[in-house]
Design a protein around this motif. Sequence first.
Motif, PDB file in Angstrom:
ATOM      1  N   TYR A  25       0.844  -1.191   0.000  1.00 36.69           N
ATOM      2  CA  TYR A  25       0.000   0.000   0.000  1.00 36.69           C
ATOM      3  C   TYR A  25       0.886   1.250   0.000  1.00 36.69           C
ATOM      4  O   TYR A  25       0.676   2.194  -0.776  1.00 36.69           O
ATOM      5  CB  TYR A  25      -0.935  -0.028   1.217  1.00 36.69           C
ATOM      6  N   CYS A  58      -6.292   1.709  -7.793  1.00 33.74           N
ATOM      7  CA  CYS A  58      -5.813   0.789  -6.765  1.00 33.74           C
ATOM      8  C   CYS A  58      -5.753   1.507  -5.414  1.00 33.74           C
ATOM      9  O   CYS A  58      -6.104   0.933  -4.376  1.00 33.74           O
ATOM     10  CB  CYS A  58      -4.447   0.245  -7.148  1.00 33.74           C
ATOM     11  N   LEU A  95      -9.078   1.649  -3.943  1.00 35.48           N
ATOM     12  CA  LEU A  95      -9.447   0.354  -3.374  1.00 35.48           C
ATOM     13  C   LEU A  95      -8.997   0.279  -1.915  1.00 35.48           C
ATOM     14  O   LEU A  95      -9.708  -0.210  -1.047  1.00 35.48           O
ATOM     15  CB  LEU A  95      -8.791  -0.770  -4.186  1.00 35.48           C
ATOM     16  N   CYS A 104      -9.397  -3.612  -9.534  1.00 34.04           N
ATOM     17  CA  CYS A 104      -8.109  -3.982  -8.943  1.00 34.04           C
ATOM     18  C   CYS A 104      -8.258  -5.067  -7.884  1.00 34.04           C
ATOM     19  O   CYS A 104      -7.266  -5.502  -7.296  1.00 34.04           O
ATOM     20  CB  CYS A 104      -7.446  -2.773  -8.298  1.00 34.04           C
ATOM     21  N   PHE A 105      -9.488  -5.457  -7.616  1.00 34.07           N
ATOM     22  CA  PHE A 105      -9.715  -6.438  -6.553  1.00 34.07           C
ATOM     23  C   PHE A 105     -10.284  -7.728  -7.116  1.00 34.07           C
ATOM     24  O   PHE A 105     -11.108  -7.721  -8.027  1.00 34.07           O
ATOM     25  CB  PHE A 105     -10.708  -5.868  -5.530  1.00 34.07           C
ATOM     26  N   VAL A 154      -4.942  -8.334  -5.126  1.00 35.02           N
ATOM     27  CA  VAL A 154      -4.959  -6.927  -5.520  1.00 35.02           C
ATOM     28  C   VAL A 154      -4.058  -6.756  -6.738  1.00 35.02           C
ATOM     29  O   VAL A 154      -2.955  -7.287  -6.779  1.00 35.02           O
ATOM     30  CB  VAL A 154      -4.456  -6.019  -4.370  1.00 35.02           C
ATOM     31  N   HIS A 206      -1.714  -4.592  -8.144  1.00 37.04           N
ATOM     32  CA  HIS A 206      -0.886  -3.426  -7.867  1.00 37.04           C
ATOM     33  C   HIS A 206      -0.235  -2.944  -9.157  1.00 37.04           C
ATOM     34  O   HIS A 206      -0.178  -3.690 -10.128  1.00 37.04           O
ATOM     35  CB  HIS A 206       0.214  -3.794  -6.871  1.00 37.04           C
TER      36      HIS A 206
END
Length: 760
Positions: A468, A507, A510, A549-550, A560, A562
């Motif tokens: 993240y 992303c 998300l 993105c999920f 995810v 990324h």
Amino acid sequence: NGEVSSLVDGDLIVPLPQSTDRRWSDTSVYARKKVLQFWVQLPSGNWELGKVLSTSGEESVVKLPEGNVLKVISETLVPANPDILDGVDDLMQLSYLNEPAVLYNLEYRYNQDMIYTKAGPVLVAVNPFKEVPLYGNSNIEAYRKRSNESPHVYAIADTAIREMIRDEVNQSIIISGESGAGKTETAKIAMQYLAALGGGSGIEYEILKTNPILEAFGNAKTLRNDNSSRFGKLIEIHFSETGKISGAKVQTFLLEKSRVVQCAEGERSYHIFYQLCAGASPTLREKLNLTSAEEYKYLQQSNCYSINGVDDAERFQAVTEALDIVHVSKEDQESVFAMLAAVLWLGNVSFTVIDNENHVEPEEDESLSTVAKLIGCNINELKLALSKRNMKVRNDTIVQKLTLPQAIDARDALAKSIYACLFYWLVEQINKSLAVGKRRTGRSISILDIYGFESFDKNSFEQFCINYANERLQQHFNRHLFKLEQEEYIQDGIDWTRVDFEDNQNCLSLFEKKPLGLLSLLDEESTFPNGTDLTLANKLKEHLSANSCFRGDRGKAFTVSHYAGEVTYETTGFLEKNRDLLHSDSIKLLSSCSCHLPQAFASSMLIHSEKPVVGPLYKAGGADSQRLSVATKFKDQLFQLMQRLGNTTPHFIRCIKPNNVQSPGLYEQGLVLQQLRCCGVLEVVRISRSGFPTRMSHQKFARRYGFLLLESIAAKDPLSVSVAILHQFNILPEMYQVGYTKLFFRTGQIGVLEDTRNRT
Ligand code: ATP
Ligand code: MG
């Protein structure tokens, strides 16, 4: 475009490698040029130089260096640069800018120990995994005098200092890369340069000495790196008006606490444990009841005690000397070591079953009594904290006896907390010692050394947070290099074919969206007493599947997308790690201790102490009963960081790991390529080249070159003057663009004018 190839005068006219390499639009300019060599991709995935022997239809016959002859689809051939461009020090200078050309150029330099290469505004550093003769005072001197201009961390640091002084703007050096790529070494090299140029007051020695301390307490041997940083770090170095270092401040991010109580086979816990066991003096050993590393359960489990080429005892001396230098008193140092020994002995505390409901109590043995002695508490209170839990239910307190797994959790949680508090306490001491003096100007250079993107076979909460953070940093990078670039063209009314780049906002949303984002849902589930890793996974799948993105996976997993690739996370342990509760009993225990460190730890924890679960536990609002979750704290830290970086001129360094075995001279193309893609280096070069990198306002341009005009048009406006200059010097129309406020030039164009100006 896809014309049939033929041989003309011995030179080859080639079709564009459109199908494989569509993104390299600049190849079109050169497509019909004479190309002698091509990159041929072998089945292994590696690229080799080849010469085309003949072409018929869609296929070409190519000859490889060893003499092998291969038939390939012509479209898959990628044009290679002429030999004269071998090893250029800025990838922007390459005529053909494709992946194999970039890979080859970096490798060519790497083989000659030229580990640094520019990619436009970004510095690429390929880890040499050996000593290279690029550092030290004579090199620093050469960069300071600018007698050496080849790419280097020193050059970046030098630019940062100059721009800080010239523009009166704070600077940042943002270092990223995978584990083992060389971020921490690079950060130290940058600090070395800043210390050499800004030194004088003596504070620079203290700043440099923070490295051995933070590495001892925050680094560990992992399978990827013998000296892996298990925390992120931002060091802000402050300068006075005269450009001298006046102080510094360290901020750390997300220390990996779990390593204190468990680590994988072949890895180690934090260096300092082994250093203490190996290097403590006989007196200290006796005071701490210290034995050897092999005797401690926490250190035993990974079956690895030493690191090749590292003398832990020697390092211990270096750490104590460094602690002296940052003014941690001998007394405090001893308290620090006592805490370390307490953590080790805690791991040896074992439990016995005391009733037929499987409740346990700690064994009253040497481990238990040593822990009590080291932290300065009553042995019975320690016993209680490790076997019972006080729970508040409405207005009553009930006492719950612990089962073996619960007791082990309580013990490990205490050990982890003591260690983490110790780490943060040390950072605080360092900051006190380095505190920026009164005569601060507010000018600073920050160096960010933070864990790169991680994708393992199994990814947990730690990877979730780390990735993240990288997603955010990537956005910062993108914004800076791409968006700002584009916006500048657009704002100035320049016709510039829009360049697509991957924006990762989707992303980030998300993760960050409220109330339906990964972080919010994680926090919500963490407050539910009955929340489990499975209910969390189900909740994520229920609410987030609409985001592209999920992806929900089987069981407790989710994936995810990324910017750097897909990562599948296992929610196992997510809630517990996010809650990170230390039971109030343990906090009470620490606050009752007679030693000052445990007391300090307890009060720092009490600020965020847990309360019985009533209502939303993690609601913001500052009341002391509301404890922030780990993810939320991390997010807040990250936002602060981004805000701080947002006010600086950034300089980016991308570290690349050329192999996975930490060995010199081994350059694995596939591994390097994947990293270059992940960190956006390839895109940067392409975009910088395809644009007009040199810019100057009409006013400045007219002022600077106006006097070179043959006719006097002094009365005219800056724009007319500028246009007149461009005409007089026959600058080709495709080489510049006139914007509303600025002139934009292709690489190298301003050189002619500068030369004339300097001669005049
Ligand atoms: P992590 O994310 O695990 O902390 P890192 O990117 O910080 O990894 P470093 O610890 O800086 O990686 O580098 C790993 C090792 O690579 C170093 O211990 C050193 O042996 C070697 N190394 C890195 N950079 C250099 C360099 N410039 N010269 C010589 N060796 C280097
Ligand atoms: Mg590191």
